[in-house]
Scaffold this active site. Sequence first.
Site, PDB file in Angstrom:
ATOM      1  N   ASP A   9       0.838  -1.195   0.000  1.00 42.50           N
ATOM      2  CA  ASP A   9       0.000   0.000   0.000  1.00 42.50           C
ATOM      3  C   ASP A   9       0.875   1.247   0.000  1.00 42.50           C
ATOM      4  O   ASP A   9       1.874   1.317   0.719  1.00 42.50           O
ATOM      5  CB  ASP A   9      -0.905  -0.019   1.233  1.00 42.50           C
ATOM      6  CG  ASP A   9      -1.920   1.101   1.218  1.00 42.50           C
ATOM      7  OD1 ASP A   9      -2.671   1.196   0.237  1.00 42.50           O
ATOM      8  OD2 ASP A   9      -1.964   1.877   2.189  1.00 42.50           O
TER       9      ASP A   9
ATOM     10  N   GLU B 270       0.697  -0.638  -5.118  1.00 40.05           N
ATOM     11  CA  GLU B 270      -0.377   0.363  -5.123  1.00 40.05           C
ATOM     12  C   GLU B 270       0.322   1.695  -5.370  1.00 40.05           C
ATOM     13  O   GLU B 270       0.857   2.318  -4.459  1.00 40.05           O
ATOM     14  CB  GLU B 270      -1.114   0.347  -3.781  1.00 40.05           C
ATOM     15  CG  GLU B 270      -2.376   1.215  -3.753  1.00 40.05           C
ATOM     16  CD  GLU B 270      -2.071   2.677  -3.492  1.00 40.05           C
ATOM     17  OE1 GLU B 270      -2.183   3.485  -4.456  1.00 40.05           O
ATOM     18  OE2 GLU B 270      -1.711   3.027  -2.372  1.00 40.05           O
TER      19      GLU B 270
ATOM     20  N   ASP C 270     -11.031   1.948  -1.007  1.00 40.48           N
ATOM     21  CA  ASP C 270     -11.087   3.385  -0.707  1.00 40.48           C
ATOM     22  C   ASP C 270     -12.012   4.154  -1.654  1.00 40.48           C
ATOM     23  O   ASP C 270     -12.185   5.363  -1.486  1.00 40.48           O
ATOM     24  CB  ASP C 270      -9.682   3.993  -0.810  1.00 40.48           C
ATOM     25  CG  ASP C 270      -8.798   3.631   0.370  1.00 40.48           C
ATOM     26  OD1 ASP C 270      -9.339   3.353   1.456  1.00 40.48           O
ATOM     27  OD2 ASP C 270      -7.565   3.620   0.211  1.00 40.48           O
TER      28      ASP C 270
END
Length: 500
Positions: free
Chosen positions: A295, A341, A397
């Site tokens: 992430d 990501e 998200d």
Amino acid sequence: MDINRSSMLILHPTSLPNGHGIGDFGKTAFEWLDFLDLAGIGIWQVLPLGPTDKTQFSPYSSSSSTLGNFGLIDLELLISLDLINKNNLNEKPKNLDKVNYPEVYTYKDSVLREAHNNLYNSSENTIKEELENFENQNKEIQSELAFQMATSIYGDSWKNWPSNLMQPSTNDINEFTNKNKREYSFQLFVQYLFSTQWNKLRQYANTKDIKILGDIPIYTNFHSCDVWLNRELFELDENNDMPFVAGAAPDIFTASGQIWDNPLYLWEKHKEEDYKFWIQRLKGCLNNYDLLRIDHFGGLFKFWAIPRNELGTEGHWRDGPGHNFLEIIKSEINLDNLLAEDLFAINPLAEMDKAREVFQIPGLKLLNQRIPHDSWDDELPPNKWGYNFAAYTGTHDSPTLKQWIAETSEGQRNNLREYIDSNLQNKQHSEVWDSIAVVWETNCQLAGTMVQDLLELGSEARFNIPGQQIGNWDWRLTSMEELSNLSEKLYALNKATERC
């Protein structure tokens, strides 16, 4: 990534139905894997599985990079182990379509403690022997469990703990665990259950050729074992306070930026140790998953440093370790198992993109960010996206597809519809499923969506709103029956796009 052209679904285990007020590793999790198998889905993407904080309950806000969240343990197993009886589960939280974390955590903690007390006071040796074997096979777990114990006893700020636990030696940790043997035994018992159940579920997935894609946050919590035992690797002042915190720079999605309140790394210190801390952290995660998403991967190249207690707009850019980080860790970490990501405020970030290509780490393409509001001059259409990417309709998200289509600009809606009319080969029954098919038809190695999008749900099913402190992470499926009529349809799309 070391996989064939595939498809994936995002569903955090907490969102599974049944259980005890929260999704868990019980019977429904195996039914979920059966659904993926029938639908031709090769990858199940989960969010971090570590213990969450008790304020936001975010999977990305954890006290440990190693331990598992006790909330995911299937309590029914305790009956088969003769550690509790059915009556112990009579007061379970209602299985609503939202997770009530405070209620669920209190309930599960009480049941697990009762089961442990029954084990602790019994003469039965089988599970005790397995616990001992588990501890011996996971020697590094002692300090992690000591941190959980101290949090339970002294509160969730290690700065306020007794002096011998502020910066403990190995002897201090040994003395603390010996002094609190019963609590240590309980924490070990919880992690034994988590590990046993998760490994069983993962093995079942692998028998169906389904790989599990895990997730590791780039940053750790201040109140975490990571910082507690490695504070020399983090930017802290003489009072162990954070002069700067991590966050996201202002962009078109969040004009004020985001404040994550994580401590920043002292990357030069990490480099001096050949990134030992990170190698251990990545290895720990890859022991639990087949593949791993990093992430905020872009933070390895540039990161936003915000003065503590200031606005997100007051931050500034700093350089991360970049290419050197990947070059050093590749001797011990198989980079073929990583996904980046790489959604980032600076566009393009040339160094990051070049490193991804050199090490063949796929990046992300989000449909809801890549359909232009104006013209296609500055965007590649989905049918031109490259192979070394994971294409998504959106992530945890993002708004759901239905919400995005309803709320976005008229220009973006028109461009999406024009693209579908002109390019989509596998037309579906709705605009939401047409959008899923757009992603599935790309050249990208991976194509993914959320379960909420398969069900064509709206804003009520959004999983997380970045920057919002409460009201996230609680959405759940109400029943596996909701998916029963979708497996054939999804399989047909996977077959038509050669993703089975």
